[in-house]
Design an enzyme around this catalytic site. Structure first.
Site, short mmCIF file in Angstrom:
data_model
loop_
_atom_site.label_atom_id
_atom_site.label_comp_id
_atom_site.label_asym_id
_atom_site.label_seq_id
_atom_site.Cartn_x
_atom_site.Cartn_y
_atom_site.Cartn_z
N LYS A 113 -14.95 8.04 12.67
CA LYS A 113 -15.67 6.95 12.49
C LYS A 113 -17.01 6.89 12.61
CE LYS A 113 -12.21 3.23 13.85
NZ LYS A 113 -11.88 2.08 14.70
N LYS A 196 -5.75 5.87 4.13
CA LYS A 196 -4.77 5.02 4.82
C LYS A 196 -5.24 3.52 4.26
CE LYS A 196 -3.98 3.57 9.29
NZ LYS A 196 -4.06 3.72 10.89
N LYS A 199 -8.43 -2.43 5.91
CA LYS A 199 -9.16 -3.63 5.48
C LYS A 199 -10.61 -3.53 5.10
CE LYS A 199 -7.70 -4.40 10.45
NZ LYS A 199 -6.89 -5.30 11.26
#
Ligand code: TRP
Length: 334
Positions: A113, A196, A199
């Site tokens: 991240k 993956k 959103k």
């Protein structure tokens, strides 16, 4: 009294898609009869990256609606928001004094991240796993249903529990076990089978939302990337065809079947044929959930009442456990 206790968390950082459903919520439904369950909307985890304040509460309510619409009974389980129970963050502080820098430095989700911008991400993103450990251990949960990508965070939770127990010469915290979820544990993007389903993907066509209309479902599946070969019944062959494997896995998971049995059924068929059946299956299984979410979101009093009851139940439990923790470490809670 059910002996084992489950806690799991879902972030309210956007509307939910079938990846969230198949990877987590669908399994929660199965566990509710075997375990005492607490399901938490982890809004404090969401703000480790900036969230728009005007949609936060809406997103939390939506996740609660999705839980209920998927079949989680709010009268048998505790459904609540993390920020409603301050004990999570209080225990997280204590855990940040137990966990070691080296442990957190090894967390792959943080590295992914943070990317190249390590100096500029929030401190909260770095200490995220200590809050997750607190979410679990503030209820002395014994089992945690998580996807493959959260396994490392759960190992860290066990390390924290173990070190706390050693440091304070106690056996207070259980070492919680992961319940790694089956087939649908990793639903991939419909545009790129190596990523993956997420959103945050800029393409709407990469994911199916629980509230998509029949037309949207149909268009997205029709446009979903595949290859030009027919379906083969060789599992190893399909596993190397990432997009093909993803669509078959979604089908298997929605139908509670093994991938291999779906391959047998469709062996030799083209993807255009398979996609028609997949569209039908998604419409059959997901559209009713989407409709129920929309219906529940019309009755915010009901949802807020579920949140309030969840807050009350979880607070009683968390309060007694935190008092014991304070006692163990020599801080008497008055
Ligand atoms: N980190 C989890 C995720 O991103 C969410 C989460 C937060 C969680 N606290 C938790 C999951 C506690 C299980 C238990 O999916």
């Amino acid at each position: 009294m059910k002996k084992n206790r489950i806690l799991s968390g879902v972030q309210p950082s956007g509307d939910l898609h079938i990846g969230n459903y198949l990877g987590a919520i669908k399994n929660f439904v199965k566990f509710q009869n075997q375990y005492e369950c607490l399901f938490c909307v982890v809004d404090l985890h969401a703000i480790t990256v900036w969230q728009n304040p005007s949609v936060m509460l809406h997103q939390t309510r939506k996740v609660i609606s999705a839980f209920i619409a998927s079949g989680i009974d709010p009268n048998k389980n505790t459904l609540f928001a993390q920020s409603d129970v301050p004990h999570h963050t209080q225990l997280a502080w204590i855990f940040s004094c137990v966990a070691r820098m080296g442990w957190l430095n090894r967390m792959t989700q943080f590295k992914d991240k943070a990317g190249k911008d390590k100096e500029n991400v929030s401190v909260g993103l770095f200490t995220y796993p200590t809050l997750m450990a607190a979410d679990i251990l503030i209820y002395l949960a014994t089992h945690v249903p998580v996807g493959e990508d959260q396994k490392q965070h759960l190992e860290l939770t066990r390390d924290i529990a173990q070190k706390f127990n050693n440091d304070f010469n106690t056996s207070f915290f259980p070492l919680p076990e992961p319940l790694i979820l089956g087939n649908g544990k990793r639903v991939m993007s419909l545009r790129d089978g190596s990523k993956k389903m997420s959103k945050s993907d800029p393409s709407d066509y990469s994911r199916i939302m629980l509230t998509d209309t029949i037309d949207q479902i149909s268009n997205k599946i029709k446009k979903a990337k595949t290859d030009s070969h027919p379906i083969s019944d060789n599992l190893e062959d399909i596993k190397n065809r990432l997009e093909a494997h993803n669509l078959i896995s979604i089908f298997a998971s929605l139908n509670d079947k093994e991938v291999s049995s779906v391959l047998n059924e469709y062996s030799g068929k083209d993807f255009s044929y398979f996609k028609k059946d997949l569209i039908e299956l998604i419409v059959e299984k997901i559209s009713p959930i989407g409709k129920e979410i929309s219906k529940l979101m019309q009755d915010l009093n009901y949802i807020d009442n579920v949140l309030l009851r969840g807050k009350e139940n979880s607070t009683i439990l968390a309060d007694s456990i935190l008092s014991k923790v304070y006692e163990i470490i020599g801080l008497k809670k008055r």
